[in-house]
Design a protein around this motif. Sequence first.
Motif, PDB file in Angstrom:
ATOM      1  N   ARG A   1       1.400   6.740 -27.815  1.00 11.32           N
ATOM      2  CA  ARG A   1       1.976   7.323 -28.801  1.00 11.32           C
ATOM      3  C   ARG A   1       3.293   6.427 -29.227  1.00 11.32           C
ATOM      4  O   ARG A   1       3.794   6.641 -30.443  1.00 11.32           O
ATOM      5  N   HIS A   2       3.817   5.623 -28.267  1.00  5.63           N
ATOM      6  CA  HIS A   2       5.042   4.753 -28.414  1.00  5.63           C
ATOM      7  C   HIS A   2       4.740   3.662 -29.043  1.00  5.63           C
ATOM      8  O   HIS A   2       5.799   3.200 -29.513  1.00  5.63           O
ATOM      9  N   TRP A   3       3.426   3.143 -29.308  1.00  5.23           N
ATOM     10  CA  TRP A   3       3.082   1.816 -29.950  1.00  5.23           C
ATOM     11  C   TRP A   3       2.531   2.175 -31.314  1.00  5.23           C
ATOM     12  O   TRP A   3       2.499   1.174 -32.057  1.00  5.23           O
ATOM     13  N   SER A   4       1.591   3.352 -31.356  1.00  7.15           N
ATOM     14  CA  SER A   4       1.280   3.343 -32.757  1.00  7.15           C
ATOM     15  C   SER A   4       1.060   5.080 -32.954  1.00  7.15           C
ATOM     16  O   SER A   4       1.038   5.753 -32.104  1.00  7.15           O
ATOM     17  N   SER A   5       1.050   5.261 -34.164  1.00  5.94           N
ATOM     18  CA  SER A   5       0.805   6.720 -34.630  1.00  5.94           C
ATOM     19  C   SER A   5      -0.255   7.458 -34.206  1.00  5.94           C
ATOM     20  O   SER A   5      -0.520   8.482 -34.174  1.00  5.94           O
ATOM     21  N   SER A   6      -1.513   6.650 -34.170  1.00 10.67           N
ATOM     22  CA  SER A   6      -2.871   7.337 -34.062  1.00 10.67           C
ATOM     23  C   SER A   6      -3.120   7.186 -32.421  1.00 10.67           C
ATOM     24  O   SER A   6      -4.240   7.401 -32.123  1.00 10.67           O
ATOM     25  N   GLY A   7      -2.134   6.838 -31.607  1.00 10.73           N
ATOM     26  CA  GLY A   7      -2.476   6.813 -30.060  1.00 10.73           C
ATOM     27  C   GLY A   7      -2.994   7.835 -29.467  1.00 10.73           C
ATOM     28  O   GLY A   7      -3.827   7.970 -28.654  1.00 10.73           O
ATOM     29  N   TRP A   8      -2.270   9.223 -30.048  1.00  6.37           N
ATOM     30  CA  TRP A   8      -2.569  10.263 -29.297  1.00  6.37           C
ATOM     31  C   TRP A   8      -4.029  10.606 -29.366  1.00  6.37           C
ATOM     32  O   TRP A   8      -4.644  11.312 -28.839  1.00  6.37           O
TER      33      TRP A   8
ATOM     34  N   GLY B   1     -10.152  12.097 -23.572  1.00  4.73           N
ATOM     35  CA  GLY B   1      -9.888  13.184 -22.834  1.00  4.73           C
ATOM     36  C   GLY B   1     -10.985  14.443 -23.206  1.00  4.73           C
ATOM     37  O   GLY B   1     -11.455  14.850 -22.306  1.00  4.73           O
ATOM     38  N   LEU B   2     -11.426  14.487 -24.146  1.00  2.00           N
ATOM     39  CA  LEU B   2     -12.453  15.465 -24.473  1.00  2.00           C
ATOM     40  C   LEU B   2     -13.756  14.690 -24.180  1.00  2.00           C
ATOM     41  O   LEU B   2     -14.575  15.570 -23.493  1.00  2.00           O
ATOM     42  N   CYS B   3     -14.096  13.470 -23.964  1.00  2.00           N
ATOM     43  CA  CYS B   3     -15.150  12.857 -23.354  1.00  2.00           C
ATOM     44  C   CYS B   3     -15.078  13.394 -21.930  1.00  2.00           C
ATOM     45  O   CYS B   3     -16.181  13.586 -21.034  1.00  2.00           O
TER      46      CYS B   3
ATOM     47  N   GLY C   1      -7.516   9.574 -20.561  1.00  7.37           N
ATOM     48  CA  GLY C   1      -7.256  10.047 -21.893  1.00  7.37           C
ATOM     49  C   GLY C   1      -6.060  10.698 -22.077  1.00  7.37           C
ATOM     50  O   GLY C   1      -5.202  10.553 -22.808  1.00  7.37           O
ATOM     51  N   ALA C   2      -5.411  11.422 -21.050  1.00  9.70           N
ATOM     52  CA  ALA C   2      -4.212  11.929 -21.038  1.00  9.70           C
ATOM     53  C   ALA C   2      -3.154  10.756 -21.009  1.00  9.70           C
ATOM     54  O   ALA C   2      -1.879  10.950 -21.398  1.00  9.70           O
ATOM     55  N   THR C   3      -3.363   9.885 -20.054  1.00 10.53           N
ATOM     56  CA  THR C   3      -2.280   8.812 -19.878  1.00 10.53           C
ATOM     57  C   THR C   3      -2.355   8.064 -21.040  1.00 10.53           C
ATOM     58  O   THR C   3      -1.260   7.525 -21.551  1.00 10.53           O
TER      59      THR C   3
END
Length: 91
Positions: free
Chosen positions: A61-68, A75-77, A53-55
């Motif tokens: 975030r470099h490819w889409s605005s909702s990637g984070w 990560g929460l899972c 999740g962190a990766t």
Amino acid sequence: MRSFEWVVLALLWVVVLLPAVPALTRGTLPPWWRGPARNPRLWGVGDLVLGLGATASMTARHWSSSGWALGGAVGLCGIGLMTWAGRPRPS
């Protein structure tokens, strides 16, 4: 990604893999993690999912605005799995 981000990502994976590999392969945790986990293999899976999740959060975030957001959800899972692995068994 810049060089600094690659270094941070590599350090993240060292921190994630250090306790996750023994947890998955042998079912044991390093001495500094032995207390909280009742099910070490599930804890190791949760640790790897947290690292993924962190990766995903750092790279997507470099490819889409909702990637984070996707990386944060994964990560929460992983945190949820680690918490579930640390709960005492019902009696």
